[in-house]
Structure formats: structure tokens, C-alpha cells
Design a protein around this motif. Sequence first.
Motif, PDB file in Angstrom:
ATOM      1  N   LYS A 136       0.832  -1.194   0.000  1.00 40.83           N
ATOM      2  CA  LYS A 136       0.000   0.000   0.000  1.00 40.83           C
ATOM      3  C   LYS A 136       0.872   1.251   0.000  1.00 40.83           C
ATOM      4  N   ASN A 137       0.346   2.325  -0.607  1.00 38.14           N
ATOM      5  CA  ASN A 137       0.990   3.639  -0.609  1.00 38.14           C
ATOM      6  C   ASN A 137       2.319   3.669  -1.361  1.00 38.14           C
ATOM      7  N   ILE A 138       2.469   2.838  -2.385  1.00 34.88           N
ATOM      8  CA  ILE A 138       3.605   2.936  -3.301  1.00 34.88           C
ATOM      9  C   ILE A 138       3.267   3.973  -4.354  1.00 34.88           C
ATOM     10  N   GLN A 139       4.223   4.845  -4.643  1.00 39.03           N
ATOM     11  CA  GLN A 139       3.951   5.941  -5.568  1.00 39.03           C
ATOM     12  C   GLN A 139       4.061   5.492  -7.024  1.00 39.03           C
ATOM     13  N   ILE A 140       3.023   5.839  -7.796  1.00 38.65           N
ATOM     14  CA  ILE A 140       2.988   5.605  -9.240  1.00 38.65           C
ATOM     15  C   ILE A 140       2.877   6.979  -9.889  1.00 38.65           C
ATOM     16  N   ALA A 141       3.792   7.310 -10.785  1.00 39.42           N
ATOM     17  CA  ALA A 141       3.783   8.642 -11.398  1.00 39.42           C
ATOM     18  C   ALA A 141       4.003   8.546 -12.899  1.00 39.42           C
ATOM     19  N   LEU A 142       3.437   9.500 -13.633  1.00 38.90           N
ATOM     20  CA  LEU A 142       3.818   9.669 -15.026  1.00 38.90           C
ATOM     21  C   LEU A 142       5.171  10.367 -15.012  1.00 38.90           C
ATOM     22  N   LYS A 143       6.185   9.679 -15.521  1.00 42.00           N
ATOM     23  CA  LYS A 143       7.554  10.177 -15.431  1.00 42.00           C
ATOM     24  C   LYS A 143       7.677  11.574 -16.050  1.00 42.00           C
ATOM     25  N   GLY A 144       8.329  12.459 -15.283  1.00 37.82           N
ATOM     26  CA  GLY A 144       8.589  13.803 -15.767  1.00 37.82           C
ATOM     27  C   GLY A 144       7.423  14.747 -15.684  1.00 37.82           C
ATOM     28  N   THR A 145       6.333  14.342 -14.982  1.00 35.59           N
ATOM     29  CA  THR A 145       5.146  15.190 -14.865  1.00 35.59           C
ATOM     30  C   THR A 145       4.739  15.303 -13.402  1.00 35.59           C
ATOM     31  N   SER A 146       3.726  16.120 -13.156  1.00 35.70           N
ATOM     32  CA  SER A 146       3.205  16.290 -11.802  1.00 35.70           C
ATOM     33  C   SER A 146       2.075  15.314 -11.487  1.00 35.70           C
ATOM     34  N   LEU A 147       1.728  14.446 -12.421  1.00 38.18           N
ATOM     35  CA  LEU A 147       0.602  13.525 -12.229  1.00 38.18           C
ATOM     36  C   LEU A 147       1.070  12.238 -11.553  1.00 38.18           C
ATOM     37  N   THR A 159      -0.685   3.335  -4.612  1.00 40.36           N
ATOM     38  CA  THR A 159      -1.397   2.055  -4.575  1.00 40.36           C
ATOM     39  C   THR A 159      -2.425   2.097  -3.443  1.00 40.36           C
ATOM     40  N   LEU A 160      -3.535   1.397  -3.665  1.00 39.22           N
ATOM     41  CA  LEU A 160      -4.704   1.565  -2.803  1.00 39.22           C
ATOM     42  C   LEU A 160      -4.757   0.615  -1.617  1.00 39.22           C
ATOM     43  N   ASP A 161      -4.109  -0.560  -1.737  1.00 39.18           N
ATOM     44  CA  ASP A 161      -4.277  -1.574  -0.704  1.00 39.18           C
ATOM     45  C   ASP A 161      -3.002  -2.405  -0.582  1.00 39.18           C
ATOM     46  N   THR A 162      -3.020  -3.395   0.315  1.00 37.10           N
ATOM     47  CA  THR A 162      -1.832  -4.223   0.541  1.00 37.10           C
ATOM     48  C   THR A 162      -1.510  -5.117  -0.647  1.00 37.10           C
ATOM     49  N   GLN A 163      -2.468  -5.303  -1.570  1.00 38.22           N
ATOM     50  CA  GLN A 163      -2.219  -6.077  -2.781  1.00 38.22           C
ATOM     51  C   GLN A 163      -1.534  -5.242  -3.872  1.00 38.22           C
ATOM     52  N   GLY A 164      -1.355  -3.952  -3.614  1.00 39.00           N
ATOM     53  CA  GLY A 164      -0.667  -3.091  -4.568  1.00 39.00           C
ATOM     54  C   GLY A 164      -1.518  -2.633  -5.727  1.00 39.00           C
ATOM     55  N   THR A 165      -2.822  -2.671  -5.579  1.00 38.45           N
ATOM     56  CA  THR A 165      -3.711  -2.240  -6.662  1.00 38.45           C
ATOM     57  C   THR A 165      -3.647  -0.721  -6.841  1.00 38.45           C
ATOM     58  N   PHE A 166      -3.615  -0.286  -8.088  1.00 37.01           N
ATOM     59  CA  PHE A 166      -3.690   1.161  -8.334  1.00 37.01           C
ATOM     60  C   PHE A 166      -4.599   1.443  -9.529  1.00 37.01           C
ATOM     61  N   ARG A 167      -5.126   2.656  -9.521  1.00 36.62           N
ATOM     62  CA  ARG A 167      -5.981   3.133 -10.611  1.00 36.62           C
ATOM     63  C   ARG A 167      -5.666   4.599 -10.841  1.00 36.62           C
ATOM     64  N   MET A 168      -4.914   4.875 -11.884  1.00 36.48           N
ATOM     65  CA  MET A 168      -4.522   6.251 -12.192  1.00 36.48           C
ATOM     66  C   MET A 168      -5.505   6.836 -13.188  1.00 36.48           C
ATOM     67  N   ARG A 169      -6.175   7.892 -12.771  1.00 43.82           N
ATOM     68  CA  ARG A 169      -7.155   8.567 -13.614  1.00 43.82           C
ATOM     69  C   ARG A 169      -6.538   9.836 -14.208  1.00 43.82           C
ATOM     70  N   GLY A 170      -7.199  10.366 -15.217  1.00 40.51           N
ATOM     71  CA  GLY A 170      -6.795  11.659 -15.761  1.00 40.51           C
ATOM     72  C   GLY A 170      -5.529  11.640 -16.593  1.00 40.51           C
ATOM     73  N   ILE A 171      -5.186  10.494 -17.209  1.00 35.81           N
ATOM     74  CA  ILE A 171      -3.974  10.414 -18.024  1.00 35.81           C
ATOM     75  C   ILE A 171      -4.242  11.059 -19.385  1.00 35.81           C
ATOM     76  N   THR A 222       9.363   3.311  -4.021  1.00 36.22           N
ATOM     77  CA  THR A 222       9.047   3.299  -2.599  1.00 36.22           C
ATOM     78  C   THR A 222      10.336   3.051  -1.834  1.00 36.22           C
ATOM     79  N   ALA A 223      10.333   3.355  -0.558  1.00 34.71           N
ATOM     80  CA  ALA A 223      11.545   3.232   0.252  1.00 34.71           C
ATOM     81  C   ALA A 223      12.028   1.785   0.295  1.00 34.71           C
ATOM     82  N   ALA A 224      13.356   1.599   0.282  1.00 28.89           N
ATOM     83  CA  ALA A 224      14.032   0.302   0.418  1.00 28.89           C
ATOM     84  C   ALA A 224      13.925  -0.580  -0.832  1.00 28.89           C
ATOM     85  N   PHE A 225      13.395  -0.037  -1.924  1.00 26.81           N
ATOM     86  CA  PHE A 225      13.303  -0.804  -3.178  1.00 26.81           C
ATOM     87  C   PHE A 225      13.890   0.031  -4.316  1.00 26.81           C
TER      88      PHE A 225
END
Length: 218
Positions: free
Chosen positions: A143-154, A158-170, A188-191
Motif C-alpha cells: 500500500k501507498n507505493i507511488q505511481i507517477a507519469l515520469k517527468g510530470t506532476s501527475l 497504490t490503494l491496498d496491501t495487494q498493490g492495486t492502483f488506478r490512475m485517472r486523468g492520463i 518506494t523506500a528500500a526498493f
Amino acid sequence: MHRHLRRHKPPSFRRGTLIFFALALFFFGACGTISNDRFFEGLGHLHGTLLLPSGEPARFAHIEVVNLPQLTAQTDAQGDFLLSSIPAGKRDILFRLGEEFGLRLQLWIVRDHTLSLDTPQRTLLPSAILEGTVQAAPRFGAKNIQIALKGTSLSTLTLDTQGTFRMRGIPPLLPNNTTACHSLSIQTAAFHPSRLDDICPQPGQIIRLDQPIRLQPQ
């Protein structure tokens, strides 16, 4: 009997030819440098009027330069904008209006020149959605792993312990255009950070990743 060897001077036309070619190389080399500098040095500008698919102005849309997200602008109530002081060269420009509409364009910015968007480039399109999962074993949950569009502010998390994410507004690409695709940055830290290239959404598309993104521990 001594024979005197006569040293032949090159004909005058040869000397003139050599001088001509030397000057020509210098001249064209200098012109080439000036031309290249115009495309890759200095600052240029971008302006235009952004529209929605309905033809209405895209009011208060956000504009930024990919890999230089500190360079931003916003449209006014008529959809007009001016983005100044963009480093010259081939630049990807991101346009976003909330999570509903957007566009990613690749444009040539020329030094001391203001580029105007033409008609097909200035209409924002329905934004895309990207869905997937991130694995980060042996991390306690993903949970809480950052997913970003590289080089942008978007970005999103991740939403849960399974690492699910849903990025809107691409922001999508123009139809049949794959020259300005997005890249994902995952960290994320340590990876070790990870990257996923060739995210090329079409207007309104929902992209679902078939395989999880796996992070490797440091």
C-alpha cells in the motif's frame, strides 16, 4: 652535367579552388551551427486556445512541460494561454483539465519564436485510465507505493496491501500517434525504482496491465 630541377608552382586556378572550398566549408559549417543552435539552445514560447470536444473553451486547464514540470501555465476563461521560456528543442507538452480531459503533444520549440497550436492540436480529448498492481515482496503489504507519469506532476498511490492502483486523468495522445507516449515511474523506500515505458493511451481508453509491476529490494 647538372640538371636543374624546376619546382612547379600549382596553377592559380588550383589555389583559387582550394580557397573557395575552404571558405565554403567554413560558411556552411557556421550556418549549420547557427541552425542547430536555433533548435537546441535558447528559449521559445507556446500559445493557443484550448477547446473541449464540444467546442467550448477549456477554462482553467493546466499546461506543463514534460521533464520540466515547473514550467506551467493555465488557460483563462476563454481557453487562451501563453507558456513562456521553454528550452528550445523537441518537447512533450501535457494539457490537463481535471481528470476528464487532456492531451499530450510533441512539439518543436524554436529559440526566440512563439509557436501557435493549430486546430487539431488544440482540442482536448477524454482522458484515459490506467489500472494495475505492484508487487514489492518482502515488504509488508504494497500500500501507498507511488505511481507517477515520469517527468510530470501527475501521480497516485497504490490503494491496498495487494498493490492495486488506478490512475485517472492520463492525457491521451492524438489518434494514430505513438511518438509521445508516457512512461511510468514506480518507487518506494528500500526498493529500487522501476520504470514502465510505452504507455500510449487513446482517448477515453481504460488500460489494464496484464502483469504486475515487480519491485526489487535494495
